[in-house]
Design a protein around this motif. Structure first.
Motif, mmCIF file in Angstrom:
data_model
loop_
_atom_site.group_PDB
_atom_site.id
_atom_site.type_symbol
_atom_site.label_atom_id
_atom_site.label_comp_id
_atom_site.label_asym_id
_atom_site.label_seq_id
_atom_site.Cartn_x
_atom_site.Cartn_y
_atom_site.Cartn_z
ATOM 1 N N GLY A 158 0.817 -1.213 0.000
ATOM 2 C CA GLY A 158 0.000 0.000 0.000
ATOM 3 C C GLY A 158 0.842 1.250 0.000
ATOM 4 O O GLY A 158 2.056 1.211 0.201
ATOM 5 N N ASP A 159 0.159 2.376 -0.201
ATOM 6 C CA ASP A 159 0.843 3.658 -0.309
ATOM 7 C C ASP A 159 0.763 4.496 0.958
ATOM 8 O O ASP A 159 1.543 5.422 1.141
ATOM 9 C CB ASP A 159 0.232 4.474 -1.460
ATOM 10 C CG ASP A 159 -1.261 4.752 -1.221
ATOM 11 O OD1 ASP A 159 -2.027 3.765 -1.100
ATOM 12 O OD2 ASP A 159 -1.652 5.925 -1.140
ATOM 13 N N HIS A 160 -0.198 4.180 1.837
ATOM 14 C CA HIS A 160 -0.505 5.049 2.981
ATOM 15 C C HIS A 160 0.108 4.487 4.269
ATOM 16 O O HIS A 160 -0.231 3.379 4.685
ATOM 17 C CB HIS A 160 -2.017 5.177 3.137
ATOM 18 C CG HIS A 160 -2.456 6.360 3.928
ATOM 19 N ND1 HIS A 160 -2.108 6.546 5.240
ATOM 20 C CD2 HIS A 160 -3.216 7.432 3.586
ATOM 21 C CE1 HIS A 160 -2.647 7.665 5.688
ATOM 22 N NE2 HIS A 160 -3.316 8.240 4.696
ATOM 23 N N PRO A 161 0.986 5.228 4.929
ATOM 24 C CA PRO A 161 1.598 4.718 6.162
ATOM 25 C C PRO A 161 0.587 4.373 7.249
ATOM 26 O O PRO A 161 0.630 3.282 7.826
ATOM 27 C CB PRO A 161 2.522 5.855 6.603
ATOM 28 C CG PRO A 161 2.831 6.605 5.359
ATOM 29 C CD PRO A 161 1.582 6.531 4.533
ATOM 30 N N VAL A 162 -0.330 5.296 7.530
ATOM 31 C CA VAL A 162 -1.244 5.106 8.658
ATOM 32 C C VAL A 162 -2.278 4.023 8.380
ATOM 33 O O VAL A 162 -2.643 3.260 9.275
ATOM 34 C CB VAL A 162 -1.939 6.436 9.017
ATOM 35 C CG1 VAL A 162 -2.997 6.235 10.095
ATOM 36 C CG2 VAL A 162 -0.904 7.453 9.496
ATOM 37 N N ASN A 163 -2.743 3.927 7.151
ATOM 38 C CA ASN A 163 -3.766 2.930 6.813
ATOM 39 C C ASN A 163 -3.189 1.599 6.372
ATOM 40 O O ASN A 163 -3.873 0.568 6.490
ATOM 41 C CB ASN A 163 -4.680 3.461 5.705
ATOM 42 C CG ASN A 163 -5.695 4.452 6.220
ATOM 43 O OD1 ASN A 163 -5.908 4.579 7.423
ATOM 44 N ND2 ASN A 163 -6.328 5.162 5.312
#
Length: 214
Positions: A158-163
């Protein structure tokens, strides 16, 4: 050995341009304005939908979404929304005997649209299908159940750190952070992201090489 790869959807497999462009058209705002505001809230670590709330304070996003659907101006997705490396990468993994799962924070409508594309994947599911969303640990429990593999045999991309990166790693999965889209580009060199992700990749071809040689 990596036996399963699970892919996020937005800005990992699918460009978000059509999605935000359609919101701009619905709200009667220039597409550039909406894109700029999405970038601003992303940089501040806020919810994406806050961009819509800045344009129209007090907006009920779910009600507006329903109104768009009712008006025939709801979500749409086709082959042109896929990044060019998606189908070749998924096909290569599938041929290599790796279980391919697509699971991200999207509506049931997007899940149906993705399934209509006949992608080379064993399963396609969304948060709307499952009734839980990232970064909730329950989502990643569902990811592991869908993969049918042990956590250390499973990579979440994925691209999103938090998600994506942080909660997947917390669930024991291996992680690949993709430098793509506003989230992936903005936090690609963040020390916490670099330290947490097992791999940082610029495209899905790199992932195929990693998985098939690991």
């Amino acid at each position: 050995m990596i036996r399963a790869v699970v892919f996020d959807i937005g800005e990992t497999l699918v460009r978000d341009g059509r999605y935000w462009g359609s919101w701009a058209d619905w709200l009667g705002e220039p597409r550039h304005t909406v894109s700029a505001l999405v970038g601003a809230v992303v940089a501040q670590g806020r919810d994406n939908a806050d961009a819509l709330r800045l344009i129209r304070p007090g907006i009920d996003v779910e009600a507006e979404y329903a109104a768009r659907e009712a008006a025939g101006r709801g979500e749409a997705l086709d082959e042109t929304d896929l990044y060019p490396d998606v189908r070749p990468a998924l096909s290569a993994l599938y041929r290599a005997g790796v279980r391919v799962v697509i699971a991200g924070n999207q509506t049931t409508r997007v899940g149906d649209l993705l399934r209509d594309l006949d992608l080379p994947a064993d399963l396609i599911a969304t948060s709307g299908d499952w009734g839980c969303a990232k970064p909730d640990p329950e989502f990643f429990a569902r990811v592991l159940a869908a993969s049918g593999t042990l956590s250390y045999e499973t990579v979440y991309v994925g691209d999103h750190p938090v998600n994506d990166v942080f909660p997947a790693a917390a669930a024991g999965l291996r992680t690949a952070h993709l430098r793509r889209g506003p989230w992936g580009q903005l936090w690609a060199d963040d020390p916490d992201v670099v330290a947490t992700a097992d791999w940082s990749i610029n495209g899905l071809e790199e992932l195929v090489e990693i998985v098939t040689t690991e």
